[in-house]
Design an enzyme around this catalytic site. Structure first.
Site, short mmCIF file in Angstrom:
data_model
loop_
_atom_site.label_atom_id
_atom_site.label_comp_id
_atom_site.label_asym_id
_atom_site.label_seq_id
_atom_site.Cartn_x
_atom_site.Cartn_y
_atom_site.Cartn_z
CB CYS A 191 59.50 108.40 83.78
SG CYS A 191 58.34 108.31 82.41
CD GLU A 203 65.51 109.33 74.11
OE1 GLU A 203 66.50 108.72 73.70
OE2 GLU A 203 65.04 109.18 75.27
CB CYS A 256 58.19 115.24 79.79
SG CYS A 256 59.17 113.97 78.96
CB THR A 257 62.43 113.36 83.30
OG1 THR A 257 62.10 112.16 82.57
CG2 THR A 257 61.75 113.34 84.65
CG HIS A 258 62.89 112.76 77.43
ND1 HIS A 258 62.30 111.80 78.22
CD2 HIS A 258 63.66 112.09 76.53
CE1 HIS A 258 62.70 110.60 77.80
NE2 HIS A 258 63.52 110.76 76.77
CB THR A 302 54.74 109.06 81.11
OG1 THR A 302 55.13 110.23 80.39
CG2 THR A 302 53.58 108.39 80.42
CG ASP A 353 62.92 108.49 81.48
OD1 ASP A 353 61.68 108.59 81.62
OD2 ASP A 353 63.54 109.10 80.60
CB SER A 354 60.57 105.83 78.56
OG SER A 354 60.75 107.22 78.35
CE1 TYR A 396 58.06 102.75 78.88
CE2 TYR A 396 58.15 103.95 80.96
CZ TYR A 396 58.48 102.84 80.21
OH TYR A 396 59.21 101.83 80.77
N GLY A 397 54.91 108.03 76.32
CA GLY A 397 53.88 109.08 76.27
C GLY A 397 52.76 108.84 75.28
N1 DGL Z 1 60.60 111.05 80.26
C1 DGL Z 1 59.25 110.63 80.29
C2 DGL Z 1 58.40 111.54 81.18
O1 DGL Z 1 58.92 112.17 82.10
C3 DGL Z 1 58.50 110.20 79.08
C4 DGL Z 1 59.03 110.16 77.71
C5 DGL Z 1 58.31 109.14 76.84
O2 DGL Z 1 58.74 107.99 76.89
O3 DGL Z 1 57.31 109.47 76.17
O4 DGL Z 1 57.23 111.63 81.04
#
Ligand code: DGL
Length: 262
Positions: A73, A151, A187-189, A75, A9-10, A41-42
């Site tokens: 992730c 985060e 988004c996995t976050h 994205t 993931d990012s 990444y987003g």
């Molecule tokens: N966790 C990532 C996702 O599932 C992206 C978070 C990011 O880096 O913007 O999309």
């Protein structure tokens, strides 16, 4: 040592996917990669995400020789999954917005998709909506802020409920948003802060994500695999920036007790 499962993931988001994988494959060694040097990444272009993810996964495959890669992730998966699969011989499991289970859940036939800005604009999401939720209103909202908030929470800094409410308003205040009863955490976050979102929501909503499905898929692909030795958990970061020390307790809670830098 057995070949590990590499989860990518990012940032910390993929930890929401690590849980269901560990539950099903408790003996598998895990290498969890957070591209802290490329985060977030987003807010990047499709070209930037695809180039970075393909190059990094190539290097990581050489270094760790994984048995299987999980791109944890949305994205990276909605943009680069096909490129990564074409470039690597290792099996790759991706993460895509859980629109199908959301459509099976929504009684109001109105779904919200909460992801990054890059994810919610992907044609991949249009296709999922057309294939699985054609009879639903599907509204989308991209939030870089919610990624930053997750985060921060994982670094032990609780975020204000009013900030969570503001993110949800970006979805619920759109025309038709008052009908939404189911929200895809695309988004996995975001599953990492599900309880905070639920507490901040102006009305009860069902939150859906793909982590269990990824856990099942990974276990299915690795059925019958033998694992020697102790299950190990290693976090690999691509830069030393980003309050790494504050992150260590959260990584340890997910069984990631070793730390490496790429
Ligand atoms: N966790 C990532 C996702 O599932 C992206 C978070 C990011 O880096 O913007 O999309």
């Amino acid at each position: 040592m057995s070949q590990p499962i590499l989860i990518f993931d990012s940032g910390v988001g993929g930890l929401s996917v690590l849980g269901p994988i560990r539950e099903r494959l408790p003996r598998a060694p895990i290498v969890y990669v957070a591209d802290t040097g490329g985060f977030p990444y987003g807010t990047k272009t499709e070209m930037e995400v695809a180039t970075r993810v393909c190059a990094l996964l190539g290097r990581l495959t050489e270094r760790y020789r994984p048995r299987l890669i999980v791109i944890a992730c949305n994205t990276a998966s909605t943009i680069a999954l096909a490129h990564v699969r074409a470039a690597l011989e290792v099996p790759v499991v991706g993460t895509v917005p859980a629109i199908k289970p959301a459509a099976e859940t929504s009684t109001a036939r109105a779904i919200g998709v909460l992801g990054t800005e890059a994810t919610v604009r992907q044609p991949y999401v249009n296709r999922l909506a057309a294939d699985f939720a054609a009879d639903c209103l599907v509204l989308r909202h991209g939030s870089a802020k919610l990624v930053e908030m997750a985060e921060a929470e994982l670094r032990g800094r609780p975020q204000a409920l009013s900030d969570y409410a503001a993110v949800l308003a970006g979805l619920l205040d759109q025309p038709g948003g008052e009908r939404i009863d189911t929200v895809v955490l695309a988004c996995t976050h975001f599953p990492l802060v599900r309880d905070r979102l639920a507490a901040a929501s102006p009305r009860p909503l069902t939150f859906v994500d793909g982590a269990e499905g990824i856990g099942r898929r990974t276990a299915h692909l690795l059925a019958g695999a033998e694992w020697d030795g102790e299950a190990t958990g290693r976090a690999v970061l691509t830069s030393r920036n980003g309050e790494i020390d504050a992150l260590r307790p959260a990584l340890a809670r997910f069984g990631l007790t070793e730390l490496d830098y790429l």
